[in-house]
Design a protein around this motif. Structure first.
Motif, PDB file in Angstrom:
ATOM      1  N   UNK A  50     -11.301   5.830 -19.287  1.00 33.47           N
ATOM      2  CA  UNK A  50     -10.761   4.499 -18.974  1.00 33.47           C
ATOM      3  C   UNK A  50     -10.254   4.456 -17.537  1.00 33.47           C
ATOM      4  N   UNK A  51      -9.566   5.508 -17.104  1.00 39.24           N
ATOM      5  CA  UNK A  51      -9.118   5.588 -15.718  1.00 39.24           C
ATOM      6  C   UNK A  51     -10.314   5.620 -14.761  1.00 39.24           C
ATOM      7  N   UNK A  52     -11.362   6.351 -15.125  1.00 34.88           N
ATOM      8  CA  UNK A  52     -12.571   6.385 -14.305  1.00 34.88           C
ATOM      9  C   UNK A  52     -13.210   5.012 -14.205  1.00 34.88           C
ATOM     10  N   UNK A 309      -5.747   7.276  -7.282  1.00 34.69           N
ATOM     11  CA  UNK A 309      -4.332   7.251  -6.917  1.00 34.69           C
ATOM     12  C   UNK A 309      -3.816   5.813  -6.841  1.00 34.69           C
ATOM     13  N   UNK A 310      -4.622   4.912  -6.301  1.00 40.59           N
ATOM     14  CA  UNK A 310      -4.220   3.514  -6.235  1.00 40.59           C
ATOM     15  C   UNK A 310      -4.056   2.913  -7.626  1.00 40.59           C
ATOM     16  N   UNK A 311      -4.984   3.245  -8.513  1.00 41.41           N
ATOM     17  CA  UNK A 311      -4.898   2.726  -9.877  1.00 41.41           C
ATOM     18  C   UNK A 311      -3.649   3.241 -10.574  1.00 41.41           C
ATOM     19  N   UNK A 312      -3.354   4.520 -10.406  1.00 46.23           N
ATOM     20  CA  UNK A 312      -2.166   5.091 -11.035  1.00 46.23           C
ATOM     21  C   UNK A 312      -0.895   4.479 -10.455  1.00 46.23           C
ATOM     22  N   UNK A 313      -0.863   4.288  -9.141  1.00 42.02           N
ATOM     23  CA  UNK A 313       0.318   3.667  -8.529  1.00 42.02           C
ATOM     24  C   UNK A 313       0.488   2.230  -8.984  1.00 42.02           C
ATOM     25  N   UNK A 314      -0.617   1.532  -9.189  1.00 38.96           N
ATOM     26  CA  UNK A 314      -0.534   0.166  -9.693  1.00 38.96           C
ATOM     27  C   UNK A 314       0.021   0.132 -11.113  1.00 38.96           C
ATOM     28  N   UNK A 315      -0.410   1.090 -11.922  1.00 42.11           N
ATOM     29  CA  UNK A 315       0.109   1.154 -13.296  1.00 42.11           C
ATOM     30  C   UNK A 315       1.577   1.561 -13.319  1.00 42.11           C
ATOM     31  N   UNK A 316       1.955   2.489 -12.440  1.00 38.21           N
ATOM     32  CA  UNK A 316       3.348   2.942 -12.406  1.00 38.21           C
ATOM     33  C   UNK A 316       4.256   1.862 -11.834  1.00 38.21           C
ATOM     34  N   UNK A 317       3.722   1.011 -10.951  1.00 32.74           N
ATOM     35  CA  UNK A 317       4.551  -0.039 -10.344  1.00 32.74           C
ATOM     36  C   UNK A 317       5.056  -1.033 -11.371  1.00 32.74           C
ATOM     37  N   UNK A 318       4.410  -1.119 -12.515  1.00 31.22           N
ATOM     38  CA  UNK A 318       4.863  -2.035 -13.560  1.00 31.22           C
ATOM     39  C   UNK A 318       6.053  -1.473 -14.313  1.00 31.22           C
TER      40      UNK A 318
END
Length: 349
Positions: A50-52, A309-318
């Motif tokens: 899913x992350x991929x 990394x951008x996707x993870x940071x976007x998810x963590x920003x929530x």
């Protein structure tokens, strides 16, 4: 090959109807290990895929390159394979429901399993063809490679995968059927082995060999002309990614293919515990292919790593606003409760 040849010494020489009921059914030597393995594979493989898919969707939207659309199709088919084969096929049918599944439902699910399996493997074929045209015929690649065409090819590939899964409604379960393989069983097994291994591996071998030969010729030409500009790194990285994907597939799926042929002509999975063990291990290796592409992408491509990394940071920003909201609510709740106490606060007498 040595271990497989040793099996024939202790197994029945050939199939026979007379001793079909006398030979005991082979038992699963691994016990609950496959259930634990496939559960762990789902827990790791599904989030990773899913992350991929999220990262490849961003790259496809930004660059509008056919490469990322093909990789996204490959990732989507891996998710379908994990859903229908690993979760439904191995865990639900085998581990939980066991033999209580109706035959019609079991065969209907087999169509989806084979369709997802074929799509997961053949999704890499358009990717290989696209890379071959890009490196060996760059001018032609600029004309024929664009997102709209890539989407049409992907849709056609999934439709053909579903159509190729329909004949496997009559697939015989090798763990439960102990009779001699019929002509239909042999035709389905050879068709399956050709679709999932022999045909795609032949395409991968031919096109990858041409790609490698083209790159070597380009390097030699540059060295003779004293050219200071090397081959673009993006092409080298993409080629390395393609070679890694196809090589890992060829290695992980080879045991399952040859064990199925061995089961067909030499000794049955249902009768010989050694073949049963080899088939279980081969299935486990083959399903591992659905979860390793993420790590190959991260190892080869820096752009993919940055996008992940951008996707993870976007998810963590929530998470911080939710955390602050949850941290404030207990204080407000505590204050409201203390104000309602009959003997609490300054107003108590």
């Amino acid at each position: 090959m040595i271990s497989l040849l040793n099996i024939t010494e202790h197994s029945p020489p050939r199939w026979s109807q007379e001793d079909s009921e006398q030979v005991e059914k082979s038992t699963c030597v691994l016990g609950f290990i496959p259930v634990i393995y496939y559960s762990a594979l789902l827990c790791v493989g599904v989030p990773v895929n899913v992350l991929t898919a999220m990262a490849l969707s961003r790259l496809a939207a930004r660059t509008q390159k056919s490469l990322y659309f093909y990789l996204l199709a490959l990732t989507s088919s891996d998710i379908l394979t994990q859903l229908f084969i690993v979760f439904v096929g191995f865990l639900l049918e085998t581990a939980i429901f066991h033999r209580d599944v109706p035959v019609a439902l079991l065969r209907s699910v087999s169509i989806l399993e084979f369709a997802a399996n074929h799509a997961s493997i053949w999704a890499a074929v358009p990717l290989t063809v696209d890379r071959y045209v890009a490196l060996c015929h760059p001018l032609l690649h600029r004309q024929i490679s664009y997102p709209e065409r890539a989407r049409k090819i992907i849709v056609a590939m999934f439709v053909l995968a579903v159509a190729s899964g329909i004949p496997f409604y009559w697939w015989s379960d090798v763990w439960r059927v102990s009779h001699q393989p019929t002509a239909l069983d042999k035709a389905l097994i050879w068709t399956h082995c050709s679709i999932i291994y022999f045909l795609p591996c032949t395409i991968f071998l031919v096109l990858n060999s041409l790609i490698i030969y083209r790159l070597k010729f380009h390097y030699r030409k540059q060295s003779l002309e004293w050219c200071q500009q090397p081959v673009p790194r993006c092409s080298s990285k993409t080629t390395a990614m393609l070679l890694a994907i196809t090589t890992v597939f060829s290695v992980l799926w080879a045991p399952r293919t040859f064990v199925m042929i061995y089961h067909l002509y030499v000794s049955s999975v249902n009768r010989n515990w050694r073949v049963h063990l080899a088939y279980d291990l081969a299935n486990m290796l083959a399903m591992l292919n659905t979860a390793v592409n993420f790590f190959l992408y991260c190892f080869v491509s820096q752009r993919f790593r940055n996008t992940v990394r951008e996707v993870l940071l976007t998810c963590v920003a929530v998470l911080p606003p939710i955390h602050r909201r949850l941290s404030r609510d207990p204080q407000q709740a505590g204050g409201s409760l203390s104000s309602c106490r009959p003997n609490g606060g300054r107003e108590s007498t």
